[in-house]
Design an enzyme around this catalytic site. Sequence first.
Site, PDB file in Angstrom:
ATOM      1  N   GLU A   8      40.608  19.239 -32.407  1.00  0.00           N
ATOM      2  CA  GLU A   8      40.810  20.925 -33.131  1.00  0.00           C
ATOM      3  C   GLU A   8      39.587  22.034 -32.748  1.00  0.00           C
ATOM      4  O   GLU A   8      38.331  21.739 -33.286  1.00  0.00           O
ATOM      5  CB  GLU A   8      40.499  20.210 -34.721  1.00  0.00           C
ATOM      6  N   GLU A  58      40.357  12.557 -39.555  1.00  0.00           N
ATOM      7  CA  GLU A  58      38.353  12.391 -39.406  1.00  0.00           C
ATOM      8  C   GLU A  58      37.817  11.856 -40.688  1.00  0.00           C
ATOM      9  O   GLU A  58      37.473  12.635 -41.249  1.00  0.00           O
ATOM     10  CB  GLU A  58      38.005  13.814 -40.090  1.00  0.00           C
TER      11      GLU A  58
HETATM   12  C1  GAL Z   1      39.609  19.611 -40.344  1.00  0.00           C
HETATM   13  C2  GAL Z   1      40.268  18.666 -39.976  1.00  0.00           C
HETATM   14  C3  GAL Z   1      41.532  19.857 -40.487  1.00  0.00           C
HETATM   15  C4  GAL Z   1      41.500  20.932 -41.687  1.00  0.00           C
HETATM   16  C5  GAL Z   1      39.449  21.585 -40.946  1.00  0.00           C
HETATM   17  C6  GAL Z   1      39.413  22.834 -42.219  1.00  0.00           C
HETATM   18  O1  GAL Z   1      37.714  18.752 -40.859  1.00  0.00           O
HETATM   19  O2  GAL Z   1      40.662  17.296 -39.516  1.00  0.00           O
HETATM   20  O3  GAL Z   1      42.469  18.994 -40.776  1.00  0.00           O
HETATM   21  O4  GAL Z   1      41.363  20.314 -43.162  1.00  0.00           O
HETATM   22  O5  GAL Z   1      38.847  20.780 -40.865  1.00  0.00           O
HETATM   23  O6  GAL Z   1      38.917  21.971 -42.905  1.00  0.00           O
END
Ligand code: GAL
Length: 686
Positions: free
Chosen positions: A318, A153
């Site tokens: 994700e 990210e």
């Molecule tokens: C995303 C990130 C993950 C996890 C999740 C919760 O933005 O890529 O690693 O941290 O958020 O914060």
Amino acid sequence: MNHKQNYQWQKMTMGTCYYPEHWNKELWPQDLDRMLEAGITVIRIAEFAWNKVEPEEGVFTFDFFDEFLDLCSKKEMKVIFGTPTATPPAWLTEKYPEVLNARKDGVLYRHGGRRHYNYNSPIYQKLSARIVEKEAEHYGKHPAIVGWQIDNELNCETCEFYSESDSEAFRVFLQKKYGTLEKLNEAWGTIFWNQTYTDWEQIYVPRTVLNEGINPHQHLDYYRFISDSMLRYCKMQAEIIRKYKKPEDFVTTNGMFWNVDNHRMEKDCLDVYTYDSYPSFAFGLDRNLETADDLNDRKWTMHLNEVRSICPHFGIMEQQSGANGWTTRMEGPAPRPGQLTLWAMQSVAQGADYISFFRWRTCTVGTEIYWHGILDYDNRDNRKIAEVRDFYKKLKTLDPVCGAKNVAAFALVKDYDNEWDIEVDAWHQRVWKASEKEIFVASELNHTPYDVIYLQEDSEVEDLAAYPVIFYPHPTLMSEERAALLKSYVDRGGALIIGCRAGYKDMNGRCVMLPQPGLLQELTGSDVRDFTFTSPAEEPVLADFGGERIEMPLFNDIMDTLEDTKVLAVYENSYYAGKAAVTEKQTGKGRTIHFGSTFSRENVKKLLEYTGILEPFGEFIEAPETVQVVMRENGGKRYLFVLNFQAEEVECVLKKPGKLMYTGETVEGTLRLPAFGTAVYEMVEE
Ligand code: GAL
């Protein structure tokens, strides 16, 4: 060398994010078996685990991931390997504090969080290049690996950088752009408030100033500079990985964040773009609920439309699977039964061919113990894994949809210069934010989907000509090249719609001494003689559009018309009653509509009707506003996605026969979707 996107999933694929370093090794084989049994065939790993490979400066140990990757090979699990640069180790930041990013007032972000580094530190660049090279060299040919994720990210957590390295690099960026201080002073209008620079060393990235009264032209260049810095850093990693990876493996990163030209990132660095989708941010438990307007989680489609513009066939790295929050913040509640599938199908409907749930099991330690995964701390089967299994069965029936194109009725045009001007100009921001949301809402409620197009240096008229209608809501900054591009679009038969506040700045954000809409006037045939935000002390402003009343909210361009220009609507109230509110001019085979206010769901509907593009799927389905209708098309086959975002059952009417992909059954007529239910129909050719 420009890199061209060259990866596309061949069939619908399901994955998850896994952290072998978080768990006892005994759990590894059972975790992998349980994933495979649920349909998960790909996992993303390693993106924060720098210490596992370089526990001390210059000491490299590969055993940990060797052992894990070998187990993956044995189990036939595929892996996306993440480079670990989002979290530099403590030994690194302690020895080299200059790698740290800083707040605007100069205070450094210390070890313990993530993304606390800056892209311009020569030491961080060197140490990042070395860890990426070591990992790519060692693991690059591993048979379990199918792809690489750069960092994690990029530009999340913060997209602003204020370290000393940033100021140094900013000066280099500006010297290259302007050559002389004289040109820079002119471009930045430094004559105002006695800001004139007489030495490059006097220039910094923005610093704390009274009342945030920073020079807006400097700020605009600062955002361009951040984007450039991030892209250079990302490209450095991509080029190293490409030296070692197997030819068939892809390079990606997970977005989508601010102050970066994501389109250039995709072109220059990646094979495929991936997005992190957390629709329940819309239900934030500790936010001002005003931000959660009527479309709530459905609003994630707005982001997905944008992702599709970066990369038409993207993946979700994700995809939300549980309630989210940190120990320090509360986000959305747990997805209701059916919502996990709904959100994943929302992604598929918009163009995703890979869905990877975040994360396999909720972490038991650290800041993210409330960012819930599929499994909970107790590791037992639960309703979420049952839903993931069920989602997989549905997803597999959609293999023929993999790679299918989305069908859009119009395009929403944007560009990064205006996007960054919005960050520095509250007036511009107010009108843009209102219009962007409302155009989206109108498109959703009226089942009239759109694509997003970003104007880039290499944009061509063909990019626009695919759409009969384009909305370019508030192109405040305008260049001659862009005006010419829009003109060729219109000449060829397109309908261009612009809102208020167009064309009054140049590309440095300086106001031009021309009648508005400046360089667009030749196209619009309109002449803005007066303009104002609507007054909260008056009644809402309305206009008469061919006998129908429409809203002219927030800001009003009060216009005269030039020759050959039609007045489509006139203001009905305020001190400008009777003046032109909406104009239209024909040029070549097309036309330009100047809509003299911001857009609202109601006035956009009118414009969609007026231009004849409302409800393109009306011949196939009749659906209530609360239901999302999307179409993907592949080799002449049309797939209609019907998604119910409500907690109640809804009814739609399928007007032509459709094969329900999940079951293979052909249906027609009234159909019921349960609460949060989804359906995908292949429209049967008659
Ligand atoms: C995303 C990130 C993950 C996890 C999740 C919760 O933005 O890529 O690693 O941290 O958020 O914060």
